[in-house]
Design a protein around this motif. Structure first.
Motif, PDB file in Angstrom:
ATOM      1  N   VAL A  30     -71.336 -51.465 -71.253  1.00 40.08           N
ATOM      2  CA  VAL A  30     -72.798 -51.704 -70.521  1.00 40.08           C
ATOM      3  C   VAL A  30     -73.988 -52.978 -71.228  1.00 40.08           C
ATOM      4  CG1 VAL A  30     -73.620 -49.119 -70.214  1.00 40.08           C
ATOM      5  CG2 VAL A  30     -74.313 -50.590 -72.159  1.00 40.08           C
ATOM      6  N   GLU A  31     -74.285 -53.980 -70.459  1.00 40.23           N
ATOM      7  CA  GLU A  31     -74.853 -54.981 -70.977  1.00 40.23           C
ATOM      8  C   GLU A  31     -76.584 -55.023 -71.230  1.00 40.23           C
ATOM      9  OE1 GLU A  31     -74.864 -59.924 -69.759  1.00 40.23           O
ATOM     10  OE2 GLU A  31     -74.305 -58.441 -67.944  1.00 40.23           O
ATOM     11  N   ARG A  32     -76.717 -54.919 -72.723  1.00 37.88           N
ATOM     12  CA  ARG A  32     -78.029 -55.001 -72.755  1.00 37.88           C
ATOM     13  C   ARG A  32     -77.765 -56.310 -73.710  1.00 37.88           C
ATOM     14  NH1 ARG A  32     -77.591 -49.171 -73.961  1.00 37.88           N
ATOM     15  NH2 ARG A  32     -77.533 -48.399 -71.679  1.00 37.88           N
ATOM     16  N   ASP A  33     -79.160 -57.085 -73.359  1.00 42.06           N
ATOM     17  CA  ASP A  33     -79.814 -57.524 -74.135  1.00 42.06           C
ATOM     18  C   ASP A  33     -78.457 -59.149 -74.090  1.00 42.06           C
ATOM     19  OD1 ASP A  33     -82.139 -56.647 -73.877  1.00 42.06           O
ATOM     20  OD2 ASP A  33     -81.583 -56.093 -75.936  1.00 42.06           O
ATOM     21  N   GLY A  34     -77.709 -58.940 -73.022  1.00 39.69           N
ATOM     22  CA  GLY A  34     -76.885 -60.333 -73.322  1.00 39.69           C
ATOM     23  C   GLY A  34     -75.820 -59.759 -74.393  1.00 39.69           C
ATOM     24  N   TYR A  35     -74.832 -58.684 -75.252  1.00 40.60           N
ATOM     25  CA  TYR A  35     -74.029 -57.852 -75.405  1.00 40.60           C
ATOM     26  C   TYR A  35     -73.933 -56.891 -74.480  1.00 40.60           C
ATOM     27  CZ  TYR A  35     -76.346 -60.809 -79.199  1.00 40.60           C
ATOM     28  OH  TYR A  35     -76.991 -61.514 -80.250  1.00 40.60           O
ATOM     29  N   TYR A  36     -72.410 -56.881 -75.031  1.00 36.77           N
ATOM     30  CA  TYR A  36     -71.523 -55.617 -74.291  1.00 36.77           C
ATOM     31  C   TYR A  36     -71.567 -54.371 -75.425  1.00 36.77           C
ATOM     32  CZ  TYR A  36     -70.460 -58.786 -70.342  1.00 36.77           C
ATOM     33  OH  TYR A  36     -71.039 -59.585 -69.363  1.00 36.77           O
ATOM     34  N   LEU A  37     -72.462 -53.683 -75.327  1.00 36.07           N
ATOM     35  CA  LEU A  37     -71.790 -51.881 -75.796  1.00 36.07           C
ATOM     36  C   LEU A  37     -71.308 -51.316 -75.384  1.00 36.07           C
ATOM     37  CD1 LEU A  37     -75.782 -51.944 -76.957  1.00 36.07           C
ATOM     38  CD2 LEU A  37     -73.956 -52.838 -78.573  1.00 36.07           C
ATOM     39  N   VAL A  38     -70.557 -50.796 -76.299  1.00 35.64           N
ATOM     40  CA  VAL A  38     -69.225 -49.300 -76.035  1.00 35.64           C
ATOM     41  C   VAL A  38     -69.788 -48.396 -75.324  1.00 35.64           C
ATOM     42  CG1 VAL A  38     -67.277 -47.481 -76.417  1.00 35.64           C
ATOM     43  CG2 VAL A  38     -67.968 -50.813 -77.322  1.00 35.64           C
ATOM     44  N   TYR A  39     -70.055 -47.762 -74.595  1.00 35.45           N
ATOM     45  CA  TYR A  39     -70.038 -45.997 -74.042  1.00 35.45           C
ATOM     46  C   TYR A  39     -69.391 -45.646 -73.811  1.00 35.45           C
ATOM     47  CZ  TYR A  39     -72.722 -43.914 -69.963  1.00 35.45           C
ATOM     48  OH  TYR A  39     -73.027 -42.057 -70.066  1.00 35.45           O
ATOM     49  N   ASN A  40     -68.225 -45.927 -74.146  1.00 40.63           N
ATOM     50  CA  ASN A  40     -67.356 -44.992 -73.261  1.00 40.63           C
ATOM     51  C   ASN A  40     -65.588 -45.456 -74.035  1.00 40.63           C
ATOM     52  OD1 ASN A  40     -65.852 -42.766 -73.232  1.00 40.63           O
ATOM     53  ND2 ASN A  40     -65.795 -41.980 -71.213  1.00 40.63           N
ATOM     54  N   PHE A  41     -65.116 -45.167 -74.962  1.00 41.82           N
ATOM     55  CA  PHE A  41     -64.087 -46.051 -75.564  1.00 41.82           C
ATOM     56  C   PHE A  41     -62.687 -44.010 -75.624  1.00 41.82           C
ATOM     57  CE2 PHE A  41     -61.675 -46.808 -79.631  1.00 41.82           C
ATOM     58  CZ  PHE A  41     -61.373 -47.764 -79.364  1.00 41.82           C
ATOM     59  N   THR A  42     -61.708 -44.632 -75.095  1.00 41.91           N
ATOM     60  CA  THR A  42     -60.795 -43.073 -75.887  1.00 41.91           C
ATOM     61  C   THR A  42     -59.370 -44.966 -75.995  1.00 41.91           C
ATOM     62  OG1 THR A  42     -59.643 -43.406 -73.453  1.00 41.91           O
ATOM     63  CG2 THR A  42     -61.313 -41.833 -74.402  1.00 41.91           C
ATOM     64  N   LEU A  43     -58.735 -44.064 -77.181  1.00 36.59           N
ATOM     65  CA  LEU A  43     -57.726 -44.443 -77.079  1.00 36.59           C
ATOM     66  C   LEU A  43     -56.527 -43.344 -77.170  1.00 36.59           C
ATOM     67  CD1 LEU A  43     -58.116 -47.033 -80.333  1.00 36.59           C
ATOM     68  CD2 LEU A  43     -58.100 -47.794 -78.457  1.00 36.59           C
ATOM     69  N   SER A  44     -55.446 -43.741 -76.914  1.00 35.67           N
ATOM     70  CA  SER A  44     -53.793 -43.446 -77.613  1.00 35.67           C
ATOM     71  C   SER A  44     -52.631 -43.963 -77.157  1.00 35.67           C
ATOM     72  CB  SER A  44     -53.824 -42.604 -75.884  1.00 35.67           C
ATOM     73  OG  SER A  44     -53.546 -42.911 -74.968  1.00 35.67           O
ATOM     74  N   SER A  50     -71.830 -48.184 -60.604  1.00 33.03           N
ATOM     75  CA  SER A  50     -72.720 -48.748 -60.850  1.00 33.03           C
ATOM     76  C   SER A  50     -73.819 -49.411 -59.857  1.00 33.03           C
ATOM     77  CB  SER A  50     -72.309 -49.745 -61.779  1.00 33.03           C
ATOM     78  OG  SER A  50     -71.527 -49.640 -62.496  1.00 33.03           O
ATOM     79  N   LEU A  51     -73.341 -49.562 -58.604  1.00 32.71           N
ATOM     80  CA  LEU A  51     -74.387 -50.203 -57.120  1.00 32.71           C
ATOM     81  C   LEU A  51     -75.899 -48.566 -57.820  1.00 32.71           C
ATOM     82  CD1 LEU A  51     -72.317 -50.472 -54.444  1.00 32.71           C
ATOM     83  CD2 LEU A  51     -73.489 -51.855 -55.286  1.00 32.71           C
ATOM     84  N   PHE A  52     -75.659 -47.778 -57.732  1.00 31.25           N
ATOM     85  CA  PHE A  52     -76.241 -46.464 -57.712  1.00 31.25           C
ATOM     86  C   PHE A  52     -76.959 -45.917 -58.730  1.00 31.25           C
ATOM     87  CE2 PHE A  52     -72.926 -45.698 -54.355  1.00 31.25           C
ATOM     88  CZ  PHE A  52     -73.486 -45.487 -52.951  1.00 31.25           C
ATOM     89  N   GLY A  53     -77.049 -46.356 -60.065  1.00 25.68           N
ATOM     90  CA  GLY A  53     -77.672 -46.682 -61.773  1.00 25.68           C
ATOM     91  C   GLY A  53     -77.116 -47.644 -62.457  1.00 25.68           C
ATOM     92  N   GLU A  54     -77.413 -47.226 -63.408  1.00 24.02           N
ATOM     93  CA  GLU A  54     -77.254 -48.754 -63.952  1.00 24.02           C
ATOM     94  C   GLU A  54     -75.461 -49.454 -64.864  1.00 24.02           C
ATOM     95  OE1 GLU A  54     -77.783 -49.855 -69.222  1.00 24.02           O
ATOM     96  OE2 GLU A  54     -76.774 -47.419 -68.538  1.00 24.02           O
ATOM     97  N   LYS A  55     -75.626 -50.415 -64.353  1.00 24.54           N
ATOM     98  CA  LYS A  55     -74.013 -51.041 -64.517  1.00 24.54           C
ATOM     99  C   LYS A  55     -72.598 -51.324 -65.523  1.00 24.54           C
ATOM    100  CE  LYS A  55     -72.901 -54.492 -62.158  1.00 24.54           C
ATOM    101  NZ  LYS A  55     -72.026 -53.686 -61.125  1.00 24.54           N
ATOM    102  N   ARG A  56     -72.161 -50.542 -65.418  1.00 21.87           N
ATOM    103  CA  ARG A  56     -71.041 -50.434 -66.734  1.00 21.87           C
ATOM    104  C   ARG A  56     -70.131 -50.951 -65.817  1.00 21.87           C
ATOM    105  NH1 ARG A  56     -72.865 -44.798 -66.162  1.00 21.87           N
ATOM    106  NH2 ARG A  56     -74.358 -44.087 -67.888  1.00 21.87           N
ATOM    107  N   LEU A  57     -69.143 -51.429 -67.065  1.00 25.50           N
ATOM    108  CA  LEU A  57     -67.834 -52.111 -67.082  1.00 25.50           C
ATOM    109  C   LEU A  57     -67.193 -51.454 -67.409  1.00 25.50           C
ATOM    110  CD1 LEU A  57     -69.207 -55.647 -67.673  1.00 25.50           C
ATOM    111  CD2 LEU A  57     -68.751 -54.958 -65.088  1.00 25.50           C
ATOM    112  N   ASN A  58     -65.651 -50.787 -66.834  1.00 25.46           N
ATOM    113  CA  ASN A  58     -64.165 -50.264 -66.841  1.00 25.46           C
ATOM    114  C   ASN A  58     -63.573 -51.550 -67.182  1.00 25.46           C
ATOM    115  OD1 ASN A  58     -62.287 -47.751 -66.991  1.00 25.46           O
ATOM    116  ND2 ASN A  58     -63.352 -47.743 -68.084  1.00 25.46           N
ATOM    117  N   TYR A  59     -62.661 -51.105 -68.272  1.00 30.03           N
ATOM    118  CA  TYR A  59     -61.605 -51.865 -68.309  1.00 30.03           C
ATOM    119  C   TYR A  59     -60.476 -50.650 -69.115  1.00 30.03           C
ATOM    120  CZ  TYR A  59     -63.811 -56.006 -67.521  1.00 30.03           C
ATOM    121  OH  TYR A  59     -64.466 -57.011 -67.265  1.00 30.03           O
TER     122      TYR A  59
END
Length: 151
Positions: free
Chosen positions: A127-141, A100-109
């Motif tokens: 990704v954080e947008r306007d004070g909210y967190y939105l899902v950029y990628n999501f997987t469940l298994s 994320s240093l080289f682009g948009e801030k992404r947080l992965n958990y």
């Protein structure tokens, strides 16, 4: 002369690695207060596995990559996991933080969540947008008894 150059390069690389470790540690601490609760809230809100609540939490670029048919198939698959109850511990990805240093801030958990059908492996990128967190990628298994991934 070559030994000196090699030592210098190793010292620089070691310094960079140490700096990145401290940077990602600071990021982990900073986002643990806001992003980790957001993950829990998002998982709780989308557990109905209906289209509208799911889309509400997706980042615009994530919405553009999935067709309505793919979304319906995904939701049908996730419905089999049942309702979300809780997630005990989330692991912060230092690698995603460094990139994320080289682009948009992404947080992965990632972590193991309790669903009505049992433990489920969760991997979510925000990704954080306007004070909210939105899902950029999501997987469940489904998780196995020993905590490994099922394929």
């Amino acid at each position: 002369m070559q030994a000196y150059t090699l030592r210098f390069i190793i010292a620089v690389l070691l310094t960079v690695v140490i700096m990145l470790y401290f940077y990602t540690d600071r990021e982990k601490s900073y986002y643990s207060q806001s992003a980790e609760p957001a993950v829990t809230q998002i998982l709780a809100e989308i557990t109905s596995w209906e289209k509208e609540p799911f889309l509400r939490h997706l980042a615009p670029e994530a919405r553009q990559t999935i067709s309505d048919e793919q979304l319906e198939q995904l939701l049908d698959h996730y419905r089999s996991f049942g309702r979300f109850y809780a997630i005990d511990e989330l692991d912060f990805s230092r690698t995603a933080s460094v990139f994320s240093l080289f682009g948009e801030k992404r947080l992965n958990y990632s972590g193991v969540a309790d669903y009505s059908t049992g433990p489920i492996n969760v991997n979510i990128t925000l990704v954080e947008r306007d004070g909210y967190y939105l899902v950029y990628n999501f997987t469940l298994s489904r998780a196995t008894e020993d905590g490994s991934w099922l394929f």
